[in-house]
Design a protein around this motif. Structure first.
Motif, PDB file in Angstrom:
ATOM      1  N   LEU A 217      -5.028 -73.075 -48.165  1.00  0.00           N
ATOM      2  CA  LEU A 217      -4.932 -72.634 -46.779  1.00  0.00           C
ATOM      3  C   LEU A 217      -6.341 -72.504 -46.238  1.00  0.00           C
ATOM      4  O   LEU A 217      -7.192 -71.855 -46.851  1.00  0.00           O
ATOM      5  CB  LEU A 217      -4.213 -71.289 -46.676  1.00  0.00           C
ATOM      6  N   ILE A 218      -6.605 -73.132 -45.102  1.00  0.00           N
ATOM      7  CA  ILE A 218      -7.869 -72.985 -44.385  1.00  0.00           C
ATOM      8  C   ILE A 218      -7.507 -72.500 -42.998  1.00  0.00           C
ATOM      9  O   ILE A 218      -6.623 -73.064 -42.341  1.00  0.00           O
ATOM     10  CB  ILE A 218      -8.652 -74.309 -44.312  1.00  0.00           C
ATOM     11  N   ALA A 219      -8.176 -71.441 -42.565  1.00  0.00           N
ATOM     12  CA  ALA A 219      -7.840 -70.851 -41.270  1.00  0.00           C
ATOM     13  C   ALA A 219      -9.077 -70.262 -40.610  1.00  0.00           C
ATOM     14  O   ALA A 219     -10.063 -69.939 -41.276  1.00  0.00           O
ATOM     15  CB  ALA A 219      -6.789 -69.764 -41.445  1.00  0.00           C
ATOM     16  N   ASP A 220      -8.997 -70.133 -39.305  1.00  0.00           N
ATOM     17  CA  ASP A 220      -9.999 -69.393 -38.548  1.00  0.00           C
ATOM     18  C   ASP A 220      -9.438 -68.007 -38.302  1.00  0.00           C
ATOM     19  O   ASP A 220      -8.305 -67.862 -37.823  1.00  0.00           O
ATOM     20  CB  ASP A 220     -10.285 -70.081 -37.211  1.00  0.00           C
ATOM     21  N   LEU A 221     -10.216 -66.971 -38.653  1.00  0.00           N
ATOM     22  CA  LEU A 221      -9.793 -65.589 -38.462  1.00  0.00           C
ATOM     23  C   LEU A 221     -10.607 -64.957 -37.349  1.00  0.00           C
ATOM     24  O   LEU A 221     -11.835 -65.058 -37.326  1.00  0.00           O
ATOM     25  CB  LEU A 221      -9.994 -64.769 -39.736  1.00  0.00           C
TER      26      LEU A 221
END
Length: 103
Positions: free
Chosen positions: A17-21
């Motif tokens: 999982l790659i995400a912008d937080l």
């Protein structure tokens, strides 16, 4: 926004999982969510160890594929101890050796 990645190598599958937080709201915007079934734990109950063929499946699933972390601009990594997911109950402390690895 802070870009983060999480990788899980489980008994049956590999997950990324790659995400912008958003550091203020905690909102996450998923950029990459991937899963590959590798059956890493196949035969472990009988043998007590991970088989060579299972390890080859894991390596084959990751070799020769583009690096999604680099493709999304992630440039560094850090490892953290696993955290107990909120939906899993804690084991009773009266059980011998019951201290969960994530505690």
């Amino acid at each position: 926004m802070t870009r983060v990645a999480a990788f899980d190598c489980g008994t049956n599958s590999l997950r990324l999982l790659i995400a912008d937080l958003d550091p203020v709201t905690g909102e996450a915007v998923e950029l990459v969510r991937a899963m590959r079934v590798v059956r890493l734990g196949e035969g472990v109950d009988e043998s007590g160890k991970i088989s060579d063929s299972a390890m080859r499946r894991v390596f084959a699933a990751t070799e020769g594929t583009p690096n999604p972390c680099a493709a999304t601009g992630l440039t560094s990594s850090a490892s953290a101890p696993p955290r107990r997911p909120a939906m899993l109950p804690m084991l009773p402390t009266s059980w011998p050796g019951s201290r969960p690895a994530w505690a």
